[in-house]
Design an enzyme around this catalytic site. Structure first.
Site, PDB file in Angstrom:
ATOM      1  N   GLY A   1      38.492  26.172  36.221  1.00  0.00           N
ATOM      2  CA  GLY A   1      37.665  26.426  37.396  1.00  0.00           C
ATOM      3  C   GLY A   1      36.693  27.564  37.165  1.00  0.00           C
TER       4      GLY A   1
ATOM      5  N   ASP B   1      37.565  33.648  51.325  1.00  0.00           N
ATOM      6  CA  ASP B   1      38.555  32.983  50.476  1.00  0.00           C
ATOM      7  C   ASP B   1      37.951  31.622  50.129  1.00  0.00           C
ATOM      8  OD1 ASP B   1      41.569  33.504  49.661  1.00  0.00           O
ATOM      9  OD2 ASP B   1      41.433  31.392  50.133  1.00  0.00           O
TER      10      ASP B   1
ATOM     11  N   GLY C   1      34.022  31.956  37.078  1.00  0.00           N
ATOM     12  CA  GLY C   1      32.701  32.116  36.464  1.00  0.00           C
ATOM     13  C   GLY C   1      32.533  33.490  35.823  1.00  0.00           C
TER      14      GLY C   1
ATOM     15  N   THR D   1      37.602  40.618  41.406  1.00  0.00           N
ATOM     16  CA  THR D   1      38.818  39.874  41.090  1.00  0.00           C
ATOM     17  C   THR D   1      38.787  39.457  39.616  1.00  0.00           C
ATOM     18  OG1 THR D   1      38.789  39.064  43.358  1.00  0.00           O
ATOM     19  CG2 THR D   1      40.294  37.964  41.834  1.00  0.00           C
TER      20      THR D   1
ATOM     21  N   LYS E   1      46.899  35.581  56.324  1.00  0.00           N
ATOM     22  CA  LYS E   1      45.904  34.630  55.842  1.00  0.00           C
ATOM     23  C   LYS E   1      45.466  33.764  57.005  1.00  0.00           C
ATOM     24  CE  LYS E   1      44.205  33.534  51.707  1.00  0.00           C
ATOM     25  NZ  LYS E   1      44.132  34.446  50.549  1.00  0.00           N
TER      26      LYS E   1
ATOM     27  N   ALA F   1      41.418  27.952  39.875  1.00  0.00           N
ATOM     28  CA  ALA F   1      40.983  27.001  40.895  1.00  0.00           C
ATOM     29  C   ALA F   1      41.975  27.104  42.060  1.00  0.00           C
ATOM     30  CB  ALA F   1      40.914  25.598  40.307  1.00  0.00           C
TER      31      ALA F   1
ATOM     32  N   ARG G   1      40.405  30.942  54.679  1.00  0.00           N
ATOM     33  CA  ARG G   1      40.224  29.754  53.851  1.00  0.00           C
ATOM     34  C   ARG G   1      39.742  28.620  54.740  1.00  0.00           C
ATOM     35  NH1 ARG G   1      44.104  27.971  48.957  1.00  0.00           N
ATOM     36  NH2 ARG G   1      43.466  30.073  48.379  1.00  0.00           N
TER      37      ARG G   1
END
Ligand code: PHE
Length: 367
Positions: free
Chosen positions: A182, A116, A188, A152, A79, A240, A43
């Site tokens: 989001g 990410d 999307g 996902t 992460k 989001a 991220r």
């Protein structure tokens, strides 16, 4: 602060490193290697403080352990968070990513990463130039499996169908109202699935290009960001950032269920109880958002075809979510609690074998 953060984290290893040329801080949180090499996205964004970046990395790393453990995939959880000053010069980005790649490479397979929030398959190409084989989701041109978002999204779409079946007796989403918060990489394609299946979709988004794509292109209703959570609907899909469900927001929800892709949707564990008390069915984030994390290592490391990956993840999300709902009901606990118990059982069962394997591999591999 560090003391408190670490007390609440039962992970294995925390790496914190400054990137001098840019002033960015890199955090790699290795939560668990019990089931396999610790895997999780990178991220990259600007956090107000290094503490905030650390806290995010620690919590997200645990989420990855749960995500892989629940389906029994051979990966541990981790992460990485790179906190950049808001003024990071775009020209400095490749250098930062290459130096970060060197760090990942030095870990020798202890940590595997992918995209990410704030990173893309193009970034994975740059990271892989120095990290080597420890990077998932490079671009297709570079030999990777590309964007995990559509996988996902397919998993979340499946989760929404399973939720509908539980609530209404049929998994068909036609005519169901779904609010997608989001419209990014996952939101999307999720909007597209829902729209195609005849759901009545509304979405919130701040990026003009994406607004144009779904509002003007598909004719999907747009709601202002501050209204996404309070819009009346059957399913609210947070896609989001995390932390959207807490003591302040839960009383304002006007949905029957929550099922979305954002990691760490609950502000704190008690929020699962707050949802339950309001009779809102919560599909645990780490169960329904596993699609990308399941498909990409599946395709790139386990040799799955894309079709097989889609089939595996659809079956998995549906089956697991049904079990989570059934066990939550039988045990009189929240769905989040039921899912965590399932993951904990896997980790416990695998523990002894995993420890032995790690000992045996110890001489040859960092993992
Ligand atoms: N962003 C992904 C997730 O949270 C991270 C990921 C992608 C990990 C692809 C591995 C492979 O699940």
């Amino acid at each position: 602060m560090l003391d408190r953060l670490l007390r609440d984290w039962d992970g294995e290893r925390l790496i914190l490193r400054r990137d001098h040329p840019t002033g960015a801080w890199v955090v790699i949180a290795i939560h668990s290697t019990r089931l396999g090499p610790a895997t999780g996205g990178t991220r990259m964004k600007s956090y107000p403080t290094v503490d905030a970046a650390l806290a995010d990395a620690l919590r997200l790393s645990e989420g990855m352990t749960l995500k892989f453990a629940t389906p029994g995939l051979p990966f541990g959880g981790a992460k990485a968070v790179i906190t950049v000053g808001s003024e990071l010069d775009p020209g400095d980005r490749p250098g930062l990513l290459r130096r970060y790649g060197t760090m990942v490479g030095e870990l020798g397979g202890l940590f595997l990463t992918g995209p990410d929030v704030g990173t893309t398959p193009d970034d994975m190409d740059v990271i892989a130039a120095t990290a080597g084989e420890y990077v998932f989701c490079r671009t297709v041109e570079a030999g990777g499996a590309g964007d995990p978002g559509p996988y996902t999204a397919l998993g979340v779409f499946t989760g929404i169908q399973t939720v509908c079946e539980r609530l209404f007796g049929t998994g068909a989403v036609a005519g169901r109202r779904v609010v997608v918060q989001g419209a990014g990489d996952v939101g999307g394609p999720l909007i597209e699935h829902l729209h195609e299946a005849g759901a009545e979709v509304a979405f919130s988004e701040i990026d003009d290009t994406r607004i144009a794509r779904y509002r003007d292109g598909l004719g999907v209703a747009l709601v202002p960001p501050e209204e996404a959570i309070t819009t009346r609907c059957d399913v609210f899909a947070p896609c989001a950032l995390g932390g959207v469900l807490d003591a302040d927001t839960i009383p304002g929800l006007r949905c029957r269920a929550v099922a979305g892709s954002a990691n760490n949707q609950l502000g704190e564990p008690a929020d699962a109880q707050r949802l339950r008390a309001r009779n809102i069915l919560y599909a645990p984030d780490f169960v329904v958002n596993v699609g990308g994390a399941m498909a990409m290592p599946g395709i790139e490391s386990l040799g799955w075809t894309e079709e097989q990956a889609r089939k595996e993840l659809v079956e998995y999300v549906d089956r697991t979510l049904r079990r989570v709902f059934a066990e939550a009901e039988a045990g009189g606990v929240s769905t989040d609690q039921a899912a965590r118990s399932m993951a904990a059982e896997r980790l416990k069962a695998a523990g002894a074998a995993g420890d032995r394997l790690r000992d045996a591999l110890g001489a040859r591999s960092a993992w």
